[in-house]
Design a protein around this motif. Structure first.
Motif, short mmCIF file in Angstrom:
data_model
loop_
_atom_site.label_atom_id
_atom_site.label_comp_id
_atom_site.label_asym_id
_atom_site.label_seq_id
_atom_site.Cartn_x
_atom_site.Cartn_y
_atom_site.Cartn_z
N VAL A 1 36.44 23.52 29.14
CA VAL A 1 37.01 24.94 29.26
C VAL A 1 38.28 24.91 28.53
N TYR A 2 38.41 26.21 27.75
CA TYR A 2 39.48 26.28 26.62
C TYR A 2 39.96 27.40 27.28
N LEU A 3 41.31 27.34 27.60
CA LEU A 3 42.13 28.70 27.83
C LEU A 3 43.18 28.99 26.88
N GLU A 4 43.05 30.55 26.62
CA GLU A 4 44.12 30.57 25.71
C GLU A 4 45.65 30.66 26.37
N ASP A 5 45.84 30.64 27.76
CA ASP A 5 46.94 30.61 28.40
C ASP A 5 46.68 29.64 29.53
N ILE A 6 47.20 28.39 29.53
CA ILE A 6 46.97 27.43 30.54
C ILE A 6 47.25 27.92 32.05
N ASP A 7 48.12 28.79 31.80
CA ASP A 7 48.83 29.35 33.26
C ASP A 7 47.60 30.04 34.00
N ASP A 8 46.58 30.40 33.28
CA ASP A 8 45.40 31.05 33.72
C ASP A 8 44.55 30.14 34.49
N PHE A 9 44.73 28.78 34.50
CA PHE A 9 43.96 27.75 35.03
C PHE A 9 43.41 28.01 36.63
N GLU A 10 44.25 28.51 37.55
CA GLU A 10 43.81 28.89 38.85
C GLU A 10 43.05 29.81 38.89
N VAL B 1 41.51 22.70 28.50
CA VAL B 1 42.50 22.48 27.67
C VAL B 1 43.09 23.95 27.26
N GLY B 2 44.42 24.02 27.05
CA GLY B 2 45.21 25.16 26.47
C GLY B 2 45.23 25.05 24.92
N VAL B 3 44.82 26.27 24.64
CA VAL B 3 44.82 26.50 23.06
C VAL B 3 45.56 27.62 22.68
N ASP B 4 46.05 27.46 21.23
CA ASP B 4 46.67 28.98 20.86
C ASP B 4 45.92 30.19 20.72
N GLU B 5 44.81 30.06 20.48
CA GLU B 5 43.90 31.28 20.10
C GLU B 5 42.36 30.76 20.37
N LEU B 6 41.70 31.84 20.71
CA LEU B 6 40.19 31.71 20.62
C LEU B 6 39.42 32.80 19.85
N PRO B 7 38.26 32.53 19.67
CA PRO B 7 37.72 33.49 18.84
C PRO B 7 37.42 34.95 19.56
N LYS B 8 37.67 35.97 18.79
CA LYS B 8 37.66 37.32 19.09
C LYS B 8 38.58 37.73 20.13
N GLY B 9 39.65 36.97 20.24
CA GLY B 9 40.73 37.37 21.23
C GLY B 9 40.45 37.02 22.66
#
Length: 125
Positions: free
Chosen positions: A77-86, A106-114
């Motif tokens: 799972v890739y999250l643009e904001d790791i604070d969204d984990f829960e 994994v927290g990432v800076d950006e994902l496709p298409k926002g």
């Protein structure tokens, strides 16, 4: 031998990749984002809604490959904001109620298409 998996029940690939590929034993999905099969991007929706759409897409691809969510061995799972984990995890749990697969988040800076979330999986055939 490699098999290409494609279904109209999940969004079409938006680049030079397949929705999934399979061998005799395994299915490897592409990352699924909160894009509906009709092409509507849910990038403005809450992360639980985005997660649900991404997992519905994943499920559709796996179904086309002849497997189901119970056959998933590993999820990333890739999250643009790791604070969204829960919030992501609460929705995720509803798709894997018993014997959940191994998972990395994994927290990432950006994902496709926002997108706020992208989810990929490996499943046993």
């Amino acid at each position: 031998m490699k098999e290409i998996i494609s279904t109209d029940d999940a969004p079409a690939a938006v680049g030079a990749y397949s929705q999934a590929t399979a061998t005799d034993d395994l299915v490897f999905t592409a990352g699924q984002i909160p894009l509906t099969p009709d092409g509507d991007m849910l990038d403005g929706a809450a992360i639980d809604v985005q997660t649900e759409q991404a997992l519905e897409n994943l499920e559709a691809v796996l179904t086309e490959a002849g497997v189901g969510m119970d056959d998933v061995l590993k999820v990333t799972v890739y999250l643009e904001d790791i604070d969204d984990f829960e919030a992501m995890n609460t929705t995720y749990e509803s798709f894997f109620e018993t014997e959940p697969p191994a998972r990395s988040a994994v927290g990432v800076d950006e994902l496709p298409k926002g997108a706020g979330v992208e989810i990929e999986a490996i499943a046993a055939k």
